[in-house]
Design a protein around this motif. Structure first.
Motif, PDB file in Angstrom:
ATOM      1  N   HIS A   1      -7.271   0.853  -6.383  1.00 43.49           N
ATOM      2  CA  HIS A   1      -7.118   1.564  -5.112  1.00 43.49           C
ATOM      3  C   HIS A   1      -8.069   2.752  -5.105  1.00 43.49           C
ATOM      4  O   HIS A   1      -8.141   3.490  -6.089  1.00 43.49           O
ATOM      5  CB  HIS A   1      -5.684   2.105  -4.948  1.00 43.49           C
ATOM      6  CG  HIS A   1      -4.660   1.034  -4.786  1.00 43.49           C
ATOM      7  ND1 HIS A   1      -4.138   0.681  -3.564  1.00 43.49           N
ATOM      8  CD2 HIS A   1      -4.071   0.236  -5.698  1.00 43.49           C
ATOM      9  CE1 HIS A   1      -3.259  -0.302  -3.730  1.00 43.49           C
ATOM     10  NE2 HIS A   1      -3.209  -0.584  -5.014  1.00 43.49           N
TER      11      HIS A   1
ATOM     12  N   SER B   1      -8.665   4.677   2.855  1.00 43.45           N
ATOM     13  CA  SER B   1      -8.256   4.093   1.578  1.00 43.45           C
ATOM     14  C   SER B   1      -8.685   2.643   1.567  1.00 43.45           C
ATOM     15  O   SER B   1      -8.849   2.021   2.617  1.00 43.45           O
ATOM     16  CB  SER B   1      -6.744   4.226   1.358  1.00 43.45           C
ATOM     17  OG  SER B   1      -6.053   3.439   2.304  1.00 43.45           O
TER      18      SER B   1
ATOM     19  N   GLY C   1       0.810  -1.204   0.000  1.00 40.23           N
ATOM     20  CA  GLY C   1       0.000   0.000   0.000  1.00 40.23           C
ATOM     21  C   GLY C   1       0.845   1.256   0.000  1.00 40.23           C
ATOM     22  O   GLY C   1       0.601   2.174  -0.763  1.00 40.23           O
TER      23      GLY C   1
ATOM     24  N   SER D   1      -8.494  -1.045  -1.188  1.00 39.96           N
ATOM     25  CA  SER D   1      -8.029  -1.577  -2.468  1.00 39.96           C
ATOM     26  C   SER D   1      -8.513  -2.998  -2.630  1.00 39.96           C
ATOM     27  O   SER D   1      -8.859  -3.673  -1.659  1.00 39.96           O
ATOM     28  CB  SER D   1      -6.500  -1.514  -2.562  1.00 39.96           C
ATOM     29  OG  SER D   1      -5.923  -2.489  -1.726  1.00 39.96           O
TER      30      SER D   1
ATOM     31  N   ARG E   1      -4.856  -4.104  -9.860  1.00 46.35           N
ATOM     32  CA  ARG E   1      -5.354  -3.787  -8.516  1.00 46.35           C
ATOM     33  C   ARG E   1      -5.989  -2.402  -8.556  1.00 46.35           C
ATOM     34  O   ARG E   1      -5.438  -1.480  -9.160  1.00 46.35           O
ATOM     35  CB  ARG E   1      -4.195  -3.824  -7.515  1.00 46.35           C
ATOM     36  CG  ARG E   1      -4.617  -3.542  -6.081  1.00 46.35           C
ATOM     37  CD  ARG E   1      -3.472  -3.779  -5.115  1.00 46.35           C
ATOM     38  NE  ARG E   1      -3.340  -5.167  -4.735  1.00 46.35           N
ATOM     39  CZ  ARG E   1      -4.055  -5.760  -3.771  1.00 46.35           C
ATOM     40  NH1 ARG E   1      -4.963  -5.076  -3.123  1.00 46.35           N
ATOM     41  NH2 ARG E   1      -3.856  -7.012  -3.471  1.00 46.35           N
TER      42      ARG E   1
END
Length: 166
Positions: free
Chosen positions: A95, A27, A5, A29, A93
Motif C-alpha cells: 500500500h 492511495s 482498504g 495498492s 500486499r
C-alpha cells in the motif's frame, strides 16, 4: 473490495504520528504474488505511482525501503506451512498512501512475528539489516497486527516530503 482498504488504513493511522485522515490525497495498492520476483514488480508499481503523484524525486529512497519491506514480507509468505487464503486473498500486499507532506509505504504479510531491527550473528541477521536500512532511509517506521478477518501484520515506513531532502 473497499472494506479491505479501510480495514488496512484504520489501524495504520492509529500507529502513525498524528495525521489528519482527511488529508490523505491519494492511495494505491497492489497484490504481490508469493515469489521473490514480486520485489521487482513492487518497485515498478512504486515508480509508476510516485510518477503519477509527481513524487519521482523520492523514488530512490522509497524504492529501497519498499524492496526491504516486500522482501521481508515474502520471506514470511513463502514457507510451505504458511496458511494460505484463497486466490482472492494474496498473502502480501503493498500500500502507498500520500498525504500533503508525507508518504507512507505499508506492506501486509501473513506472519504474526514482530519485525525487529537487530544486529546479530545468527541467520536472521539479513532481515535485521534490512530493517536497519528501512530505519536509515525513512523518517519513521512501525508495525501492527491485523484485526478482524485478515491475519498477519502490516509493516509501514513514513517519509516526510518537501523541506529536507537527503
Amino acid at each position: 473490495m473497499g472494506t479491505n482498504g479501510s480495514t488496512m488504513l484504520e489501524p495504520l493511522r492509529q500507529g502513525l504520528p498524528p495525521i489528519d485522515p482527511a488529508a490523505v490525497s491519494s492511495s494505491a495498492s497492489c497484490a504481490l504474488p508469493p515469489r521473490y520476483e514480486a520485489v521487482r514488480g513492487a518497485r515498478q508499481f512504486t515508480q509508476s505511482t510516485l510518477a503519477r503523484w509527481e513524487l519521482g524525486e523520492c523514488f530512490d529512497d522509497v524504492a529501497l525501503v519498499v524492496s526491504e519491506l516486500v522482501t521481508n514480507a515474502l520471506r514470511h509468505a513463502l514457507p510451505a506451512d504458511t496458511p494460505r487464503g484463497g486466490e482472492q486473498d494474496p498473502p502480501v500486499r503493498l500500500h502507498l498512501m500520500h498525504w500533503t507532506s508525507r508518504l507512507v509505504c505499508a506492506v501486509r504479510d501473513p506472519s504474526h512475528e514482530s519485525p525487529e531491527a537487530r544486529e546479530t550473528d545468527d541467520c536472521s541477521a539479513e532481515s535485521g539489516r534490512g530493517l536497519f536500512l528501512v530505519d536509515s532511509f525513512s523518517d519513521s517506521w512501525g508495525w501492527h497486527p491485523l484485526a478482524g478477518t485478515l491475519s498477519g501484520k502490516v509493516v509501514w515506513a513514513l517519509f516526510r516530503l518537501g523541506g529536507e531532502q537527503r
